[in-house]
Design a protein around this motif. Sequence first.
Motif, short mmCIF file in Angstrom:
data_model
loop_
_atom_site.label_atom_id
_atom_site.label_comp_id
_atom_site.label_asym_id
_atom_site.label_seq_id
_atom_site.Cartn_x
_atom_site.Cartn_y
_atom_site.Cartn_z
N MET A 82 31.80 2.28 -13.02
CA MET A 82 31.90 3.62 -13.98
C MET A 82 30.81 3.45 -14.84
SD MET A 82 34.06 5.58 -12.50
CE MET A 82 34.32 6.65 -13.70
N ASN A 83 30.75 2.19 -15.49
CA ASN A 83 29.86 2.15 -16.58
C ASN A 83 28.44 2.32 -16.06
OD1 ASN A 83 31.75 1.14 -18.62
ND2 ASN A 83 31.76 -0.91 -17.69
N ALA A 84 28.02 2.08 -14.77
CA ALA A 84 26.59 2.22 -14.29
C ALA A 84 26.44 3.85 -14.18
CB ALA A 84 26.65 1.52 -13.06
N LEU A 85 27.37 4.78 -14.13
CA LEU A 85 26.92 6.08 -13.88
C LEU A 85 26.28 6.79 -14.89
CD1 LEU A 85 30.48 6.96 -12.45
CD2 LEU A 85 28.37 6.65 -11.12
N PRO A 86 25.74 7.84 -14.58
CA PRO A 86 24.96 8.69 -15.77
C PRO A 86 26.08 9.29 -16.61
CG PRO A 86 24.84 9.67 -13.54
CD PRO A 86 25.29 8.34 -13.37
#
Length: 270
Positions: A101-105
């Motif tokens: 989730m932290n890696a998503l735009p």
Amino acid sequence: MLTPQPHHSMIVIIIGPDVMIKSLKTLPKVDRLTAFFDAFELEISLEPPSISDSHTRLFVIGKPGGPAERIVLHPRGDTPPEPSALITAAVDFEGAHNPLMNALPDRIVVDVSDIPTLRDTTAAFMAEALESRCGRSAALNRLCEVIVLLILRSAIDRGATGPGLLAGLSHPALHRALVAMHDTPAQAWNSNDLATVAGMSRSHFMALFRDVVGTTPQAYLTGWRLILARRKLAGGAKVKAVARQVGFGSAAAFSRAFFRKFGDWPSVRS
């Protein structure tokens, strides 16, 4: 849990102008998402669009009285309402601890017509959200889980513009090493093993992993192990048992790594 299905690839070897040998090689399909759904719990709550906090926001967009047209996901919350939102939901997918989730735009938009399964699931989600029937909360959680999974799958298919986990999961070779770490974190992975999984030489794998994911394979593996360990400790597991379960050689080594990452010592309250 999803069961990997065989994936067939044809290898063609040309020996001469008139001689060709065909070999059918069977490789398992690699599931890039199940580990995250196994490791982190997803819950939703329906809310008025004016409420704002750090939870992920999911908006179902469409014309009043009509079917859903788009799904908009704001992974980090704190966002203004989307125009034409038929339904607004706060999604708790443990974003503070969930590296995917932290890696998503900051904003993901998916047309439901592009993915038939998403269209049908969203229609069922809307029907449950707009009626008060028994089992409504359980149905919404499960349907939303499928919707989020399909959105994440779409995000992986699209790839990423910068280094990070999403870029690694989108890479045709590196994702195999990442999945190996996600699925079996307790295994004593070394760089040679992970390079073999990715189908590369060690030197090429190490350089490419850093360029695409933004860190080294061992640093990523340690971070993933510690994230899993923190969840296990929060569930009441003992430090020594958790250290062994996530692949550390000793409780002391685990405790030192835990402190370096989180700034406190591991305990059942972590």
